[in-house]
Structures are given as structure tokens and as C-alpha cells.
Scaffold this active site. Structure first.
Site, PDB file in Angstrom:
ATOM      1  CD  GLU A 168     -19.135  -2.714   8.771  1.00  0.00           C
ATOM      2  OE1 GLU A 168     -19.275  -3.798   8.173  1.00  0.00           O
ATOM      3  OE2 GLU A 168     -18.236  -1.907   8.495  1.00  0.00           O
ATOM      4  CE  LYS A 227      -4.436   1.285   1.978  1.00  0.00           C
ATOM      5  NZ  LYS A 227      -5.513   0.909   2.924  1.00  0.00           N
ATOM      6  NE  ARG A 272     -22.579  -4.418   3.642  1.00  0.00           N
ATOM      7  CZ  ARG A 272     -21.342  -4.503   3.167  1.00  0.00           C
ATOM      8  NH1 ARG A 272     -20.347  -4.821   3.972  1.00  0.00           N
ATOM      9  NH2 ARG A 272     -21.100  -4.244   1.886  1.00  0.00           N
TER      10      ARG A 272
HETATM   11  C1  LIG Z   1     -18.897  -2.037   4.968  1.00  0.00           C
HETATM   12  C2  LIG Z   1     -17.685  -1.143   5.046  1.00  0.00           C
HETATM   13  N1  LIG Z   1     -17.039  -1.018   6.213  1.00  0.00           N
HETATM   14  C3  LIG Z   1     -15.954  -0.228   6.314  1.00  0.00           C
HETATM   15  C4  LIG Z   1     -15.500   0.476   5.225  1.00  0.00           C
HETATM   16  C5  LIG Z   1     -14.321   1.424   5.357  1.00  0.00           C
HETATM   17  N2  LIG Z   1     -13.172   0.976   4.590  1.00  0.00           N
HETATM   18  C6  LIG Z   1     -12.894   1.460   3.397  1.00  0.00           C
HETATM   19  S1  LIG Z   1     -11.497   0.825   2.749  1.00  0.00           S
HETATM   20  C7  LIG Z   1     -11.268  -0.126   4.130  1.00  0.00           C
HETATM   21  C8  LIG Z   1     -10.084  -1.034   4.232  1.00  0.00           C
HETATM   22  C9  LIG Z   1     -10.079  -1.945   3.051  1.00  0.00           C
HETATM   23  O1  LIG Z   1      -8.949  -2.756   3.150  1.00  0.00           O
HETATM   24  P1  LIG Z   1      -8.569  -3.593   1.874  1.00  0.00           P
HETATM   25  O2  LIG Z   1      -9.778  -4.245   1.336  1.00  0.00           O
HETATM   26  O3  LIG Z   1      -7.450  -4.454   2.264  1.00  0.00           O
HETATM   27  O4  LIG Z   1      -8.123  -2.510   0.793  1.00  0.00           O
HETATM   28  P2  LIG Z   1      -6.764  -1.677   0.732  1.00  0.00           P
HETATM   29  O5  LIG Z   1      -7.124  -0.284   1.196  1.00  0.00           O
HETATM   30  O6  LIG Z   1      -5.764  -2.352   1.610  1.00  0.00           O
HETATM   31  O7  LIG Z   1      -6.370  -1.702  -0.716  1.00  0.00           O
HETATM   32  C10 LIG Z   1     -12.267   0.072   5.034  1.00  0.00           C
HETATM   33  C11 LIG Z   1     -12.357  -0.594   6.355  1.00  0.00           C
HETATM   34  C12 LIG Z   1     -16.209   0.328   4.023  1.00  0.00           C
HETATM   35  N3  LIG Z   1     -15.837   1.009   2.906  1.00  0.00           N
HETATM   36  N4  LIG Z   1     -17.273  -0.489   3.955  1.00  0.00           N
END
Ligand SMILES: Cc1ncc(C[n+]2csc(CCOP(=O)(O)OP(=O)(O)O)c2C)c(N)n1
Ligand SMILES: CC(=O)[C@@H](O)[C@H](O)COP(=O)(O)O
Ligand SMILES: [Mg+2]
Length: 636
Positions: free
Chosen positions: A376, A284, A404
Site C-alpha cells: 500500500e 491453494k 498502512r
Molecule cells: C496490508 C494488507 N493488504 C492486503 C490484504 C488483503 N489480503 C489478505 S490475504 C491476501 C493475499 C495473501 O497472499 P499469501 O500471503 O500468499 O497467502 P495465501 O492466501 O496465498 O495463503 C491479501 C492481499 C491484507 N490482509 N493486508
């Protein structure tokens, strides 16, 4: 001077004209474009820098948009947008009337599925894959999901179903071992073990090379090699492969920054039928050292920044001068303050420790605070379990993500009258994240649940008093919601005292018009009434109602019998079924005959922009409230 290839790409078909050796240059130019555009117009930088090579390889190998490419969450789809004809308007990303910060079907035919909330890509991809095969089309479907999003239960619902449909879907697991904060949970640990097992990795490389060298030996030989690999892999990993166990052919882990190798492997995978999972390892923030070194901070660029130094450029709004702190930090500081005296308090967050400032509690009381992953539904029912054992869960979930877990609130908490206090951060219009992230429904969808208390503080003192009150047992389920961003008080740390459930407060006594506000927009009302009094001399009544449920019926009764020509309600939430509807219902019970005007979010999805843009278009900013009141004055 080397020709800029990125500027020659108007669509992926241009990309596919290039030689595979030229992709390295495309990636370098794309990464530079993403970095520079984010420096001027901050967005989700880290995730996008991490998938540059993956994005190029996918559009190079797959015939998009005929082949479907779905991004999970979609915060990492800037490169996708830039390669699919939106490079020249990318400077409008997340701006009012500009590009959406996430893939959006109405924005482009290349955006196969609208996203923003995590863990949906496999289900959507499976639906498209099954739909395609039912139509007899030979369309490939690819879902790109991050390791964080893979901790969301819905991802496993999709994997589970795919296992029996034999669908020809490719799931690309983009594993950077990060969510916004470091990724958590057994799935995350499993993936780390998978990608760090040296013995396994040596075998994998040897077998991949053998597999690659057997291209011409036909499918039978390749199948034998693959089965050998699988058997050895399971033995070496001392556990059967999670995904293979779910009937997914597992491939990887491979370097997610080696474009040419990914192209070669993806070309191979196109020829393999059935559900497949390609595990790619990425970093990242790749290519921008500040974002590599502090991946949480740079998940979303903290402001306009210098691309050389990473220094954030101070603007007038965030200069050092004393200004109110964010509501989330009032929450974070106050839960720690209360937890020092009240050992029953436990903090729960579904993968947003930094976003909601639960990280302060996690630092001070690590044994009493839990990041449960992007889960969630689990967060709510986990909190219910904690409550059953005499703990006082402070469960912080962004309002839109709480959508959710609706059944869990009803079925696991409210029905059992459990003492769980929910903090719905990002309650209301959030701004640049737009329609998927506006927390505008919670007042409406929670107020119909029996046993719920629903509160919205107007400022930091109110928030702290509510936290102080609802740390105690006996109130049942409570939801306290507040907006993204700052409050209004520089001196936010008041001496806390208890508030009574369902009791509002009069802020200003007047006549003819009563304005009832809920939460933070009460500050817009105060400002508008000040301006009205100066400009027209009228003095209207203003109540901060504090609660949607229970509504303060004493206030409603006083208004109904108080000879007011109009009642105006103001909320940062949907008008239909929200606070204004609750007031309207109650007034009708007291046979109120005057007019009722409800200000808030109208019955349509609100796009992205700044919060001020959106308050303005929804007409409950200061000017919107003032204009409405002046319109009513003309009718008095
Ligand atoms: C249902 C939901 N919960 C929380 C989030 C907040 N959120 C956005 S990106 C993220 C982390 C995602 O991690 P990953 O899938 O590994 O993607 P990366 O940013 O590492 O590429 C979170 C928790 C969301 N978008 N949707
Ligand atoms: C993509 C995603 O869902 C999160 O990164 C979200 O954008 C965080 O929102 P805040 O910036 O309001 O914390
Ligand atoms: Mg990740």
C-alpha cells in the site's frame, strides 16, 4: 471403523502423542472438517486447505503454545484454531459473538499474535525471539508467511533486522504462487524460479538425502554438507539466494503437503541456531477441486456450497432477481467507461484486483492498470509518481489497508498537491472480517490533512458522478470512500455529471431536527425519516453532506441560524474526529446553541459479525436512527 483422530485432539499435546505415521490421517480429517465447516459457514477456504499439512507438522514439532507460532494475515489459521481447542465452536467462526476469523490473543493462548493485515509476522516473531532470549528462555519462534505477504515491504524490514540480531527465528514461507489473485512482482518471480529450477531441485533432493543420512555424523560434517549445498545452490540458481544474502539460512523448497518429511526437516531445524527460512511449496485449495481450479474465487468461499459439486447454494439475497450491484463493481465498470475517453486515467491496486473490481480495468486496459503487490505504501507513492508525469491515478485501496500508507498520503501526495484520486473501498464496517478490516478511521485520519478533498457517495449515481468529476486535473488529492457490498439502485448506470467540491444536497425539508448524513448511511436516514413521518407526523430536515472536507459551510450556516433544536449526524466511521466532529466544530463557529448528537462508530474497536449486526450494535441502522429521533421528539 477407523477411529477419528481429529476428535481425540483437544490440544496440540494430544497431537504430539500420536505416531508420525498417524499424521496423514489427522490431515485428511482436518481437511474434511475445514471443507465441511466452510460449506455451512463460508470463510477463507482456499488458503486453509493449502496449509493443512503445514499446520499439523508445526504443532507436532513445536511445543505450542510455549513455542510461539505466528500466522501472517492469519486467514489461513482455521486448522490452527481447530487443533488448539476450538474445533467444537468453529461453527461460530466470523459470526457475531463467535470466533474471530483471524488469530487473536484475547481468543486463545495459542494465538501468539493478532493479525489480519499482511506482512507483520516476521517483525512480531523477531520481537518475540529477541524478547525470549533477553529473558533467557529457550523458546522457539515460528512465523508463517505466504508468498503474497512476502511482497509487503514490512516483511523485508523484519528480515533485514533479523539478519543482525542472530535471533533464533524460523520463518516458514508458504509459497503457493497466489495472493488472492495470482501473486505479482520480482519476489514472486524469484520464488517461482527457485522452486522450478530442475537442476537445483535435483541437487537439493540429493543433498537433503545426504544431509539426512548424516544425522549421526555430528554438526561439523552436517555444516560442511550444508555449505556445499549452499554453494551449489547459488551457482545453479545463477544468483545468490535472496534470503541467504540476508543472513537467513535458507532451506527448501520442499513439498508443503508431505507432513512426515516436513516433521523430519523441522526437527532438524530446531537444532540449528540463528535466523532460518524454510520454503514450502503448497497448493491453494488443496484437496477441493473447485478451489484448486479457481483459486481466486475460492480464496474466500463465495457462499454456502455443496462439498461434492462446489455449487454455491443460492439464498434469498443473491437469487437472480434484479438487485443493486456492489459498489466495487460500479467502480470497476465506471473506471473502464471513463478510461475509454480519458487516456490519462491509470488504475492502481495493492493486490486486490478482484476485491475492488480493478480487474475489469486490467482486462480492458492492461497497460494502464497496475497490481503492485501487497504494498500500500508503494501504491500511494507510485501513484504520486504517475501524477507527476501527467497521469490521473485512480488508486483503489481498502480503507483499513490505507492505514498502512498514511505518511505517503501526507508526504508524497498532499504536501505536493498532486492530482491523485483515491478510492477507499470497504469504507466503514465491513462485517465478518472484523476489527482489523473495518474501514472506520479514514474520515478522521484524512480530514486533518491539508489540500485533501474527502467525499462519500450516498449511492451508485453519486459515486459515478464523483468519479466523472475527479478524473480531471486540478483538484489535488481526493479520497472517495464507499462500503463493502451493494448500493441501493438497480438502475445504477446514470448519465454522469460533475459535482462541485464541498457542496451537499438537501433531501428533505422539515423543522426542529436537522439530520446530516455522509455516504451510504444516508439511505438508513431516509428510511428512518419515512417511518417517523408515518408514525409521528414529524417532518425533519435531511441533508446528504457528500463531503467531510471541504464541509458545506453554507448548509452549516443555514442550520445554525435555522432554529433547529437538534442536529443529528450519521456516518459509517468513528465519531471521534470524523464527520460528526467536523460538523460540531463548524456549528460552534456559528455559535449554534442547540443539541448535537453524533451517530456512528463509538470509541472502541468493533468486533466481527454481519454488517447489519454491527450497524445495529453501533446504533446507526434504521432502527437505531429512528430510536434516537423518537427520543429527541420526546424532548421537543
Ligand atoms: C496490508 C494488507 N493488504 C492486503 C490484504 C488483503 N489480503 C489478505 S490475504 C491476501 C493475499 C495473501 O497472499 P499469501 O500471503 O500468499 O497467502 P495465501 O492466501 O496465498 O495463503 C491479501 C492481499 C491484507 N490482509 N493486508
Ligand atoms: C484476509 C483478507 O484480508 C482478505 O481476504 C479480505 O478478507 C478480503 O475482504 P473482502 O472479502 O471484503 O474483499
Ligand atoms: Mg500465497
Amino acid at each position: 471403523m477407523e477411529k477419528n483422530l481429529l476428535y481425540s485432539i483437544q490440544s496440540p499435546s494430544d497431537l504430539r502423542e500420536l505416531k508420525v505415521e498417524e499424521l496423514r490421517q489427522v490431515c485428511a480429517e482436518l481437511r474434511d472438517f475445514i471443507l465441511k465447516s466452510n460449506a455451512e459457514n463460508p470463510g477463507h477456504l482456499g488458503a486453509n486447505l493449502g496449509v493443512v499439512e503445514l499446520t499439523v507438522a508445526l504443532h507436532y514439532v513445536y511445543n505450542t503454545p510455549f513455542d510461539r507460532l505466528i500466522w501472517d494475515v492469519g486467514h489461513q489459521a482455521y486448522g490452527h484454531k481447530i487443533l488448539t481447542g476450538r474445533r467444537d465452536e468453529f461453527h461460530t467462526n466470523r459470526k457475531f459473538k463467535g470466533l474471530c476469523g483471524f488469530p487473536s490473543r484475547e481468543e486463545s493462548i495459542y494465538d501468539a499474535f493478532g493479525v489480519g493485515h499482511s506482512s507483520t509476522s516476521i517483525s512480531a516473531g523477531l520481537g518475540m525471539s529477541v524478547g525470549t532470549s533477553l529473558s533467557g528462555e529457550d523458546r522457539k519462534v515460528v512465523a508463517v508467511i505466504g508468498d503474497g505477504s512476502m511482497t509487503g515491504g514490512m516483511a523485508f524490514e523484519g528480515l533485514n533486522n533479523a539478519a543482525i540480531t542472530k535471533s533464533d527465528i524460523l520463518v516458514v514461507l508458504n509459497d503457493n504462487q497466489m495472493a488472492i489473485d495470482p501473486n505479482v512482482g520480482g519476489v514472486s518471480q524469484y520464488l517461482v524460479n527457485m522452486s522450478t529450477s530442475t537442476a537445483y531441485n535435483k541437487l537439493r533432493n540429493d543433498v537433503w538425502n545426504l544431509l539426512g543420512s548424516m544425522n549421526s555424523f555430528g554438526p561439523k560434517a552436517r555444516k560442511i554438507v550444508h555449505q556445499t549445498q549452499m554453494g551449489l545452490k547459488s551457482m545453479l540458481l545463477r544468483s545468490s539466494n535472496l534470503f541467504e544474502g540476508l543472513n537467513f539460512r535458507y532451506f527448501g523448497p520442499i513439498d508443503g503437503h508431505d507432513t512426515e518429511n516436513m516433521v523430519r526437516i523441522m526437527e532438524d531445524l530446531k537444532r540449528i541456531k540463528g535466523p532460518k527460512l524454510l520454503h514450502v511449496i503448497t497448493k491453494k485449495g488443496k484437496g477441493f477441486k473447485p478451489a484448486e481450479d479457481d483459486q481466486t474465487k475460492w480464496h474466500a468461499a463465495p457462499g454456502r456450497f455443496d462439498t461434492e459439486t462446489g455449487l454455491v447454494i443460492k439464498t434469498t439475497t443473491n437469487k437472480e432477481e434484479k438487485s443493486p450491484i456492489k459498489y466495487q463493481d460500479v467502480f470497476g465498470e465506471t473506471i473502464v467507461e471513463l478510461s475509454m475517453k480519458n487516456e490519462n486515467i491509470v488504475g492502481i491496486t495493492p493486490a486486490m484486483p478482484t476485491g475492488c473490481s480493478m480487474n475489469k480495468m486490467m482486462r480492458e486496459f492492461p497497460e494502464r492498470s497496475f497490481d503492485v503487490g501487497i504494498a500500500e505504501q508503494h501504491a500511494v507513492t507510485f501513484s504520486a509518481g504517475l501524477a507527476c508525469e501527467g497521469k490521473m491515478p485512480f488508486c483503489n485501496i481498502y480503507s483499513s489497508f490505507m492505514q498502512r500508507a498514511y505518511d505517503q498520503v501526507i508526504h508524497d501526495v498532499a504536501l505536493q498537491k498532486l492530482d491523485v484520486t483515491f478510492f477507499l473501498d470497504r469504507g466503514g464496517l465491513v462485517g465478518a472480517d472484523g476489527a482489523t478490516h473495518h474501514g472506520v478511521f479514514d474520515l478522521a485520519f484524512l480530514r486533518i490533512i491539508p489540500n485533501m478533498t474527502i467525499a462519500a457517495p450516498m449511492d451508485e449515481w453519486e459515486l459515478r458522478d464523483m468519479m466523472y468529476t475527479y478524473q480531471d486535473f486540478g483538484y489535488g488529492p481526493v479520497s472517495i470512500r464507499y462500503p463493502r457490498g451493494k448500493g441501493v439502485r438497480v438502475d445504477w448506470k446514470n448519465e454522469m455529471h460533475k459535482v462541485a467540491p464541498g457542496v451537499g444536497r438537501m433531501l428533505r425539508q422539515g423543522e426542529k431536527i436537522a439530520v446530516l448524513s455522509l455516504g451510504h448511511p444516508g439511505n438508513f436516514v431516509s428510511e428512518a425519516l419515512d417511518q417517523i413521518e408515518i408514525s409521528s407526523g414529524y417532518q425533519f430536515t435531511h441533508y446528504d453532506m457528500r463531503y467531510v472536507k471541504p464541509l458545506d459551510v453554507n448548509i452549516i450556516q443555514q442550520i445554525a441560524s435555522g432554529n433547529y433544536d437538534y442536529v443529528v449526524t450519521v456516518e459509517d466511521g468513528v465519531i471521534q474526529g470524523g464527520f460528526g466532529s467536523a460538523v460540531l466544530e463548524e456549528l460552534s463557529l456559528f455559535s449554534y446553541k442547540g443539541g448535537v448528537i453524533r451517530l456512528g462508530v463509538p470509541d472502541h474497536f468493533v468486533e466481527h459479525g454481519t454488517q447489519d449486526d454491527l450497524y445495529r450494535v453501533c446504533e446507526f441502522d434504521v432502527d437505531g436512527i429512528k430510536n434516537k429521533l423518537e427520543e429527541l421528539i420526546s424532548k421537543l
